[in-house]
Design a protein around this motif. Structure first.
Motif, PDB file in Angstrom:
ATOM      1  N   LYS A   1      -1.760  12.642 -11.116  1.00 55.73           N
ATOM      2  CA  LYS A   1      -2.190  12.080  -9.845  1.00 55.73           C
ATOM      3  C   LYS A   1      -1.717  10.541  -9.909  1.00 55.73           C
ATOM      4  CE  LYS A   1      -4.136  15.704  -8.787  1.00 55.73           C
ATOM      5  NZ  LYS A   1      -3.178  17.035  -8.602  1.00 55.73           N
ATOM      6  N   ASN A   2      -0.879  10.032 -10.745  1.00 51.75           N
ATOM      7  CA  ASN A   2      -0.303   9.012 -10.692  1.00 51.75           C
ATOM      8  C   ASN A   2       0.573   8.348  -9.682  1.00 51.75           C
ATOM      9  OD1 ASN A   2      -1.901   7.537 -12.541  1.00 51.75           O
ATOM     10  ND2 ASN A   2      -0.674   8.402 -14.271  1.00 51.75           N
ATOM     11  N   VAL A   3       0.632   7.324  -9.247  1.00 55.00           N
ATOM     12  CA  VAL A   3       1.916   7.139  -8.052  1.00 55.00           C
ATOM     13  C   VAL A   3       2.681   6.024  -8.872  1.00 55.00           C
ATOM     14  CG1 VAL A   3       2.239   6.231  -5.875  1.00 55.00           C
ATOM     15  CG2 VAL A   3       0.126   7.563  -6.324  1.00 55.00           C
ATOM     16  N   TYR A   4       4.015   6.479  -8.721  1.00 53.53           N
ATOM     17  CA  TYR A   4       5.089   5.519  -9.450  1.00 53.53           C
ATOM     18  C   TYR A   4       5.964   4.676  -8.291  1.00 53.53           C
ATOM     19  CZ  TYR A   4       3.721   7.842 -13.581  1.00 53.53           C
ATOM     20  OH  TYR A   4       2.952   8.446 -14.735  1.00 53.53           O
ATOM     21  N   CYS A   5       6.166   3.635  -8.243  1.00 52.96           N
ATOM     22  CA  CYS A   5       7.229   2.798  -7.305  1.00 52.96           C
ATOM     23  C   CYS A   5       8.536   2.952  -8.232  1.00 52.96           C
ATOM     24  CB  CYS A   5       7.037   1.623  -7.091  1.00 52.96           C
ATOM     25  SG  CYS A   5       5.555   1.417  -5.770  1.00 52.96           S
ATOM     26  N   LEU A   6       9.592   4.044  -7.762  1.00 52.04           N
ATOM     27  CA  LEU A   6      10.676   4.053  -8.475  1.00 52.04           C
ATOM     28  C   LEU A   6      11.959   2.927  -7.674  1.00 52.04           C
ATOM     29  CD1 LEU A   6      11.102   7.866  -8.841  1.00 52.04           C
ATOM     30  CD2 LEU A   6      10.152   6.075 -10.519  1.00 52.04           C
ATOM     31  N   ASP A   7      11.720   1.846  -7.993  1.00 49.84           N
ATOM     32  CA  ASP A   7      12.669   0.624  -7.475  1.00 49.84           C
ATOM     33  C   ASP A   7      14.045   0.803  -7.682  1.00 49.84           C
ATOM     34  OD1 ASP A   7      10.230  -0.534  -6.715  1.00 49.84           O
ATOM     35  OD2 ASP A   7       9.853  -1.377  -8.607  1.00 49.84           O
ATOM     36  N   ASP A   8      14.348   1.375  -8.760  1.00 47.42           N
ATOM     37  CA  ASP A   8      15.821   1.352  -9.219  1.00 47.42           C
ATOM     38  C   ASP A   8      16.664   2.368  -8.591  1.00 47.42           C
ATOM     39  OD1 ASP A   8      15.272  -0.686 -10.551  1.00 47.42           O
ATOM     40  OD2 ASP A   8      14.838   0.239 -12.559  1.00 47.42           O
ATOM     41  N   LEU A   9      16.372   3.160  -7.693  1.00 44.69           N
ATOM     42  CA  LEU A   9      16.940   4.290  -7.189  1.00 44.69           C
ATOM     43  C   LEU A   9      17.834   3.728  -5.851  1.00 44.69           C
ATOM     44  CD1 LEU A   9      14.415   7.393  -7.256  1.00 44.69           C
ATOM     45  CD2 LEU A   9      16.578   6.780  -8.362  1.00 44.69           C
ATOM     46  N   HIS A  10      18.970   4.245  -5.559  1.00 46.65           N
ATOM     47  CA  HIS A  10      19.736   3.960  -4.318  1.00 46.65           C
ATOM     48  C   HIS A  10      19.089   4.675  -3.286  1.00 46.65           C
ATOM     49  CE1 HIS A  10      22.897   2.623  -1.858  1.00 46.65           C
ATOM     50  NE2 HIS A  10      23.149   3.985  -1.519  1.00 46.65           N
ATOM     51  N   MET A  11      18.652   3.774  -2.106  1.00 43.75           N
ATOM     52  CA  MET A  11      18.230   4.572  -1.023  1.00 43.75           C
ATOM     53  C   MET A  11      19.362   4.723  -0.106  1.00 43.75           C
ATOM     54  SD  MET A  11      15.160   4.955  -2.023  1.00 43.75           S
ATOM     55  CE  MET A  11      14.474   5.550  -0.475  1.00 43.75           C
TER      56      MET A  11
ATOM     57  N   GLY B   1      -4.049  11.282   0.215  1.00 51.38           N
ATOM     58  CA  GLY B   1      -4.280  10.150   1.401  1.00 51.38           C
ATOM     59  C   GLY B   1      -5.079   9.112   1.027  1.00 51.38           C
ATOM     60  N   THR B   2      -5.239   8.888  -0.332  1.00 47.90           N
ATOM     61  CA  THR B   2      -5.941   7.676  -0.872  1.00 47.90           C
ATOM     62  C   THR B   2      -5.063   6.441  -0.937  1.00 47.90           C
ATOM     63  OG1 THR B   2      -7.538   9.161  -2.143  1.00 47.90           O
ATOM     64  CG2 THR B   2      -7.476   6.588  -2.629  1.00 47.90           C
ATOM     65  N   ALA B   3      -5.436   5.443  -0.375  1.00 47.92           N
ATOM     66  CA  ALA B   3      -4.665   4.185  -0.620  1.00 47.92           C
ATOM     67  C   ALA B   3      -4.375   3.712  -1.898  1.00 47.92           C
ATOM     68  CB  ALA B   3      -4.908   3.111   0.233  1.00 47.92           C
ATOM     69  N   ASN B   4      -3.293   3.320  -2.433  1.00 44.72           N
ATOM     70  CA  ASN B   4      -3.136   2.729  -3.895  1.00 44.72           C
ATOM     71  C   ASN B   4      -2.313   1.617  -3.377  1.00 44.72           C
ATOM     72  OD1 ASN B   4      -3.735   5.077  -6.224  1.00 44.72           O
ATOM     73  ND2 ASN B   4      -3.311   6.017  -4.255  1.00 44.72           N
ATOM     74  N   TYR B   5      -2.266   0.553  -4.481  1.00 43.52           N
ATOM     75  CA  TYR B   5      -1.475  -0.446  -4.230  1.00 43.52           C
ATOM     76  C   TYR B   5      -0.747  -0.969  -5.495  1.00 43.52           C
ATOM     77  CZ  TYR B   5      -5.261  -1.052  -0.955  1.00 43.52           C
ATOM     78  OH  TYR B   5      -5.987  -1.053   0.333  1.00 43.52           O
ATOM     79  N   ALA B   6       0.402  -1.315  -5.152  1.00 49.47           N
ATOM     80  CA  ALA B   6       1.434  -1.644  -6.171  1.00 49.47           C
ATOM     81  C   ALA B   6       2.067  -2.986  -6.028  1.00 49.47           C
ATOM     82  CB  ALA B   6       2.357  -0.615  -6.274  1.00 49.47           C
TER      83      ALA B   6
ATOM     84  N   LYS C   1       0.791  -1.089   0.065  1.00 48.31           N
ATOM     85  CA  LYS C   1      -0.004  -0.136   0.115  1.00 48.31           C
ATOM     86  C   LYS C   1       0.841   1.299  -0.007  1.00 48.31           C
ATOM     87  CE  LYS C   1      -3.585  -0.371   3.055  1.00 48.31           C
ATOM     88  NZ  LYS C   1      -4.423  -0.252   3.839  1.00 48.31           N
ATOM     89  N   VAL C   2       0.622   2.059  -0.821  1.00 52.78           N
ATOM     90  CA  VAL C   2       1.223   3.644  -0.670  1.00 52.78           C
ATOM     91  C   VAL C   2       0.180   4.414  -0.787  1.00 52.78           C
ATOM     92  CG1 VAL C   2       1.580   3.132  -3.286  1.00 52.78           C
ATOM     93  CG2 VAL C   2       2.953   4.921  -2.086  1.00 52.78           C
ATOM     94  N   PHE C   3       0.226   5.761  -0.409  1.00 54.39           N
ATOM     95  CA  PHE C   3      -0.592   6.797  -0.230  1.00 54.39           C
ATOM     96  C   PHE C   3      -0.517   7.855  -1.248  1.00 54.39           C
ATOM     97  CE2 PHE C   3      -1.065   4.562   3.562  1.00 54.39           C
ATOM     98  CZ  PHE C   3      -2.633   4.192   3.871  1.00 54.39           C
TER      99      PHE C   3
END
Length: 149
Positions: free
Chosen positions: A105-115, A76-81, A70-72
């Motif tokens: 208003k799209n939500v993207y998961c940027l997995d490839d970034l170094h955290m 504040g709306t729950a989105n799912y990825a 879940k990601v908001f």
């Protein structure tokens, strides 16, 4: 190809000890076909034959099992990825940047970034963390640049 994907989804449900129902397979197919997170209302609009309660239960069990996270969004709306393969039941490893586009208003998961490493004060122990950024996605950024020129 659709059979191969469906077979993969059936294996995923087997791995998590879930029944292979048509509704679950359709939700998985929809989630894996998108490159953005999606909300329950968005899923309801394209899957009108699956009632709201059933969809809620599917999303809830998928999140519990580590299939989705879940990601908001900015409202504040729950989105799912879709989760990483190493996520498991009640234990997510989705510590990546979540990007909220302020235009589309799209939500993207940027997995490839170094955290960066999380250095907490003594006595604190984090089980997970979420990092958000907002701005324009590439598509909206390109549109914005075109209207300026």
């Amino acid at each position: 190809m659709a059979q191969t994907k469906n077979f993969r989804f059936e294996e995923l449900l087997d791995k998590h000890h879930l029944k292979k129902t048509g509704a679950r397979l359709r939700v998985l197919s929809m989630m894996y076909s998108k490159n953005t997170a999606t909300s329950q209302p968005d899923l309801e609009s394209v899957m009108s034959d699956i009632d709201r309660v059933t969809l809620y239960r599917i999303l809830n069990v998928f999140e519990e099992k580590g299939i989705i996270h879940k990601v908001f969004d900015l409202n504040g709306t729950a989105n799912y990825a879709v989760c990483h393969a190493d996520c498991g039941e009640n234990h997510h490893h989705d510590e990546h940047l979540h990007f909220n586009c302020t235009n589309c208003k799209n939500v993207y998961c940027l997995d490839d970034l170094h955290m960066p490493r999380l250095n907490l004060p003594e006595g604190f122990k984090a089980d997970s963390f979420t990092l958000y950024a907002s701005g324009l996605c590439p598509k909206c950024s390109k549109k914005s640049a075109a209207t300026i020129n």
